[in-house]
Design a protein around this motif. Structure first.
Motif, PDB file in Angstrom:
ATOM      1  N   LYS A   1       0.930  -1.240  -0.053  1.00  0.00           N
ATOM      2  CA  LYS A   1      -0.042   0.018  -0.088  1.00  0.00           C
ATOM      3  C   LYS A   1       0.973   1.351  -0.064  1.00  0.00           C
ATOM      4  O   LYS A   1       0.626   2.160  -1.014  1.00  0.00           O
ATOM      5  CB  LYS A   1      -0.959   0.056   1.139  1.00  0.00           C
ATOM      6  CG  LYS A   1      -1.813   1.108   1.362  1.00  0.00           C
ATOM      7  CD  LYS A   1      -2.647   1.042   2.601  1.00  0.00           C
ATOM      8  CE  LYS A   1      -3.741   2.279   2.552  1.00  0.00           C
ATOM      9  NZ  LYS A   1      -4.450   2.235   3.860  1.00  0.00           N
ATOM     10  N   VAL A   2       1.806   1.064   0.631  1.00  0.00           N
ATOM     11  CA  VAL A   2       2.733   2.566   0.806  1.00  0.00           C
ATOM     12  C   VAL A   2       3.442   2.545  -0.542  1.00  0.00           C
ATOM     13  O   VAL A   2       3.517   3.665  -1.064  1.00  0.00           O
ATOM     14  CB  VAL A   2       3.885   2.355   1.895  1.00  0.00           C
ATOM     15  CG1 VAL A   2       4.708   3.297   1.818  1.00  0.00           C
ATOM     16  CG2 VAL A   2       3.184   2.337   3.356  1.00  0.00           C
ATOM     17  N   LEU A   3       4.157   1.385  -1.074  1.00  0.00           N
ATOM     18  CA  LEU A   3       4.625   1.633  -2.265  1.00  0.00           C
ATOM     19  C   LEU A   3       3.746   2.231  -3.352  1.00  0.00           C
ATOM     20  O   LEU A   3       4.034   2.911  -4.111  1.00  0.00           O
ATOM     21  CB  LEU A   3       5.269   0.377  -2.816  1.00  0.00           C
ATOM     22  CG  LEU A   3       6.387  -0.181  -2.018  1.00  0.00           C
ATOM     23  CD1 LEU A   3       6.693  -1.732  -2.422  1.00  0.00           C
ATOM     24  CD2 LEU A   3       7.601   0.799  -2.045  1.00  0.00           C
ATOM     25  N   GLU A   4       2.658   1.753  -3.379  1.00  0.00           N
ATOM     26  CA  GLU A   4       1.611   2.202  -4.435  1.00  0.00           C
ATOM     27  C   GLU A   4       1.285   3.766  -4.086  1.00  0.00           C
ATOM     28  O   GLU A   4       1.052   4.447  -5.145  1.00  0.00           O
ATOM     29  CB  GLU A   4       0.150   1.325  -4.386  1.00  0.00           C
ATOM     30  CG  GLU A   4       0.442  -0.064  -4.922  1.00  0.00           C
ATOM     31  CD  GLU A   4      -0.604  -1.070  -4.710  1.00  0.00           C
ATOM     32  OE1 GLU A   4      -0.612  -1.981  -5.693  1.00  0.00           O
ATOM     33  OE2 GLU A   4      -1.517  -0.742  -3.889  1.00  0.00           O
ATOM     34  N   GLN A   5       0.965   4.298  -2.802  1.00  0.00           N
ATOM     35  CA  GLN A   5       0.918   5.251  -2.765  1.00  0.00           C
ATOM     36  C   GLN A   5       1.909   6.464  -3.242  1.00  0.00           C
ATOM     37  O   GLN A   5       1.636   7.591  -3.510  1.00  0.00           O
ATOM     38  CB  GLN A   5       0.589   5.564  -1.119  1.00  0.00           C
ATOM     39  CG  GLN A   5      -0.612   5.048  -0.698  1.00  0.00           C
ATOM     40  CD  GLN A   5      -0.668   5.360   0.924  1.00  0.00           C
ATOM     41  OE1 GLN A   5       0.082   5.598   1.742  1.00  0.00           O
ATOM     42  NE2 GLN A   5      -2.013   5.105   1.393  1.00  0.00           N
ATOM     43  N   GLN A   6       3.053   5.875  -3.198  1.00  0.00           N
ATOM     44  CA  GLN A   6       4.163   6.631  -3.796  1.00  0.00           C
ATOM     45  C   GLN A   6       4.255   6.622  -5.226  1.00  0.00           C
ATOM     46  O   GLN A   6       5.335   7.001  -5.781  1.00  0.00           O
ATOM     47  CB  GLN A   6       5.640   6.074  -3.119  1.00  0.00           C
ATOM     48  CG  GLN A   6       5.628   6.207  -1.547  1.00  0.00           C
ATOM     49  CD  GLN A   6       5.624   8.005  -1.249  1.00  0.00           C
ATOM     50  OE1 GLN A   6       6.189   8.578  -1.744  1.00  0.00           O
ATOM     51  NE2 GLN A   6       4.790   7.960  -0.006  1.00  0.00           N
ATOM     52  N   GLY A   7       3.334   5.962  -5.975  1.00  0.00           N
ATOM     53  CA  GLY A   7       3.467   5.963  -7.326  1.00  0.00           C
ATOM     54  C   GLY A   7       4.288   4.776  -7.921  1.00  0.00           C
ATOM     55  O   GLY A   7       4.681   4.911  -9.080  1.00  0.00           O
TER      56      GLY A   7
END
Length: 248
Positions: free
Chosen positions: A191-197
């Protein structure tokens, strides 16, 4: 014994015959094969060489980014392999340009340099090996009094590397996770990685080692330090593990 002398005579005759066929160029004093700085005025050759390098890059990309390869690639090396294919395709085109324009003697020189790189150079990745070969050919072009070829190859190579590495590929191993919450921890990091694009290309969970591995491409302008800070601060403390990065 007769067989030995027959074989020796045959070998000697073959060697003499081959020596007599050696091109005169190998018996002459070394001379400059290029035009020197005047080569920059040969706009027709430069345009043709640029078109050849571009065609090689495009054709190499067609094979490198074959849909089947994209579907089956699941390791960092396989995901990054297309960049290596394209680089080597351009290297082959550059060698061909020099051999066609300046003769087979250049081919023998390239063959010798290739052997030196193959057996004496140990690099971290195939991509770096491709870059070493590329800069070696650039240096060879300078030594052969072909500065226009060297400059053209440098400009084209610089642009090619920039295009191929627009988005950096990472592999991150997250270890020492709570073994009973591996799925939950993996979801939190994803989730964190996807939030960072970031675009996640592969995710592998290893409950036995309490570890999860992500292979992903980062956003265009994001840096590893920023990603690491986000992963260490935005994931719940009860789900955190240690980060081990690998960048291609």
């Amino acid at each position: 014994m007769r067989l030995f002398w027959f074989a020796f005579s045959l070998l000697l005759a073959t060697s003499v015959g081959w020596a007599q066929q050696v091109p005169d160029v190998f018996m002459q004093e070394p001379v400059s094969m290029g035009e020197g700085w005047k080569g920059f005025t040969d706009l027709s050759f430069l345009a043709n060489a640029l078109a050849t390098l571009t065609l090689a890059a495009v054709l190499g990309a067609i094979i490198a980014y074959h849909p089947k390869h994209v579907l089956t690639a699941d390791t960092l090396e396989e995901i990054e392999a297309p960049k290596v294919f394209i680089t080597y395709s351009v290297i082959g085109a550059l060698i061909g340009i020099m051999v066609v324009k300046y003769g087979l003697v250049v081919g023998f020189v390239l063959f010798g340099i290739g052997g030196l790189i193959r057996f004496r150079t140990v690099l971290y990745s195939a991509s770096l090996t491709g870059h070493v070969i590329f800069v070696t050919l650039i240096g060879l072009s300078c030594g052969l009094d072909l500065p226009h070829v060297a400059v053209l190859a440098t400009v084209f190579g610089f642009a090619l590397i920039y295009v191929l590495n627009t988005r950096i590929t990472y592999r991150i191993n997250i270890g020492a996770l709570p073994s009973e919450r591996i799925v939950e921890a993996a979801a939190a990091y994803r989730k964190v990685l996807e939030q960072q694009g970031c675009h996640i290309m592969s995710e592998k969970k290893n409950p036995g080692k309490a570890r999860v591995t992500f292979i992903f491409r980062g956003a265009r302008k994001i840096r590893q330090q920023h990603l690491e800070h986000s992963l260490e601060n935005q994931v719940d403390e009860s789900l955190r593990g240690y980060l081990d990065w690998e960048i291609e």
